[in-house]
Design a protein around this motif. Structure first.
Motif, PDB file in Angstrom:
ATOM      1  N   ARG A  38       2.797 -18.502 -13.675  1.00 21.36           N
ATOM      2  CA  ARG A  38       1.967 -18.080 -12.555  1.00 21.36           C
ATOM      3  C   ARG A  38       0.514 -18.513 -12.716  1.00 21.36           C
ATOM      4  NH1 ARG A  38       4.715 -12.109 -12.327  1.00 21.36           N
ATOM      5  NH2 ARG A  38       4.090 -12.197 -14.502  1.00 21.36           N
ATOM      6  N   ARG A 113      12.132 -16.600  -9.894  1.00 20.21           N
ATOM      7  CA  ARG A 113      10.838 -17.090  -9.424  1.00 20.21           C
ATOM      8  C   ARG A 113      10.988 -18.253  -8.449  1.00 20.21           C
ATOM      9  NH1 ARG A 113       6.152 -16.679 -14.043  1.00 20.21           N
ATOM     10  NH2 ARG A 113       6.599 -14.555 -14.700  1.00 20.21           N
ATOM     11  N   ARG A 116      11.905 -16.784  -5.106  1.00 21.39           N
ATOM     12  CA  ARG A 116      10.831 -16.033  -4.465  1.00 21.39           C
ATOM     13  C   ARG A 116       9.707 -16.944  -3.996  1.00 21.39           C
ATOM     14  NH1 ARG A 116       7.686 -10.491  -6.308  1.00 21.39           N
ATOM     15  NH2 ARG A 116       6.639 -10.247  -4.305  1.00 21.39           N
ATOM     16  N   TYR A 117       9.287 -17.861  -4.835  1.00 25.77           N
ATOM     17  CA  TYR A 117       8.148 -18.694  -4.490  1.00 25.77           C
ATOM     18  C   TYR A 117       8.495 -19.729  -3.420  1.00 25.77           C
ATOM     19  CZ  TYR A 117       6.211 -16.838  -8.870  1.00 25.77           C
ATOM     20  OH  TYR A 117       5.764 -16.023  -9.888  1.00 25.77           O
ATOM     21  N   THR A 204      -0.458 -12.407 -10.438  1.00 25.76           N
ATOM     22  CA  THR A 204       0.743 -11.714  -9.958  1.00 25.76           C
ATOM     23  C   THR A 204       1.569 -12.603  -9.041  1.00 25.76           C
ATOM     24  OG1 THR A 204      -0.383 -10.854  -8.002  1.00 25.76           O
ATOM     25  CG2 THR A 204      -0.522  -9.531 -10.026  1.00 25.76           C
ATOM     26  N   ASP A 205       2.824 -12.187  -8.825  1.00 23.96           N
ATOM     27  CA  ASP A 205       3.671 -12.884  -7.856  1.00 23.96           C
ATOM     28  C   ASP A 205       3.021 -12.880  -6.477  1.00 23.96           C
ATOM     29  OD1 ASP A 205       5.646 -13.590  -9.619  1.00 23.96           O
ATOM     30  OD2 ASP A 205       7.064 -12.033  -9.003  1.00 23.96           O
ATOM     31  N   GLU A 206       2.374 -11.766  -6.142  1.00 25.04           N
ATOM     32  CA  GLU A 206       1.754 -11.645  -4.824  1.00 25.04           C
ATOM     33  C   GLU A 206       0.613 -12.657  -4.664  1.00 25.04           C
ATOM     34  OE1 GLU A 206       4.270  -8.467  -5.595  1.00 25.04           O
ATOM     35  OE2 GLU A 206       2.560  -9.097  -6.824  1.00 25.04           O
TER      36      GLU A 206
END
Length: 216
Positions: A38, A113, A116-117, A204-206
């Motif tokens: 990330r 990941r 999601r990404y 973060t992922d967000e």
């Protein structure tokens, strides 16, 4: 040769500084910027914005030594690529079964990941392109090494490893793997990537999703 070096305020500031060293790639239609999530995403976002280049992610996972997960024994990347530090494995006596357990766990996280990404987007087309592969720092170089090897399978014209800071050893290792390494500093006493940032709070992922949504 190690160079004198000072801290970056944060990853975005590091990305803006790194972009200045990559101006030769600006405005070129065949250039792609790929971030290692990330932490590499905020850096790569600023690079891509400055160079007016497409931005995407290239997912790689470190393989941590069992019981000492912060210490890398290798890494995996998309395309079933796996890189092991055979010296570390041999010195610590890590069994094949233990390696398999770590690989399986990290493979699951890698796939999570990616899903999601990407949000159903296809992987970026890099065949025949010049790819700037960006992270926020290179300590051992294991993760970036796996990324370079995986990326080679996609047949880019050129792979440029880009990082604000790296250990002398990692930079040397990656010069053997990539076509070019662009690094702003290789401190003699490296310690850790986070030591070269005032703010090295976890990405973060967000934040990754938000920056990819604003991609140049």
């Amino acid at each position: 040769m190690a160079t004198a070096f000072h801290e970056f305020r944060d990853r975005r500031a590091a990305g803006r500084a790194l972009a200045l060293a990559l101006t030769a790639y600006g405005g070129q239609a065949d250039v792609r910027v790929l971030a290692l999530p990330r932490g590499g995403v905020p850096v790569a976002f600023e690079v891509a914005r400055a160079l007016h280049a497409p931005l995407d992610v290239f997912v790689v996972r470190k393989l941590g030594v069992p019981g000492h997960e912060e210490y890398a024994m290798g890494a995996i990347a998309s395309g079933e690529v796996q890189v092991l530090d055979e010296e570390v494995v041999r010195r610590l006596g890590i069994s094949e079964a233990a390696i398999d357990r770590v690989v399986n766990a990290e493979r699951a996280e890698l796939e999570r990941r990616e899903q999601r990404y990407r949000c159903a987007r296809p992987a970026p087309e890099v065949r025949g392109c010049r790819v700037l592969l960006v992270d926020d720092g290179l300590a051992t170089g294991a993760t970036m090494r796996a990324a370079v090897r995986a990326l080679r399978l996609l047949d880019p014209a050129r792979i440029v490893v880009c990082s604000p800071v790296a250990s002398v050893q990692a930079a040397a290792l990656l010069r053997e793997e990539a076509d070019e390494v662009v690094c702003l500093g290789t401190p003699a006493h490296f310690r850790a990537v986070g030591a070269w940032y005032v703010d090295f709070s976890q990405t973060t992922d967000e934040e990754v999703m938000e920056l990819l949504g604003r991609r140049p």
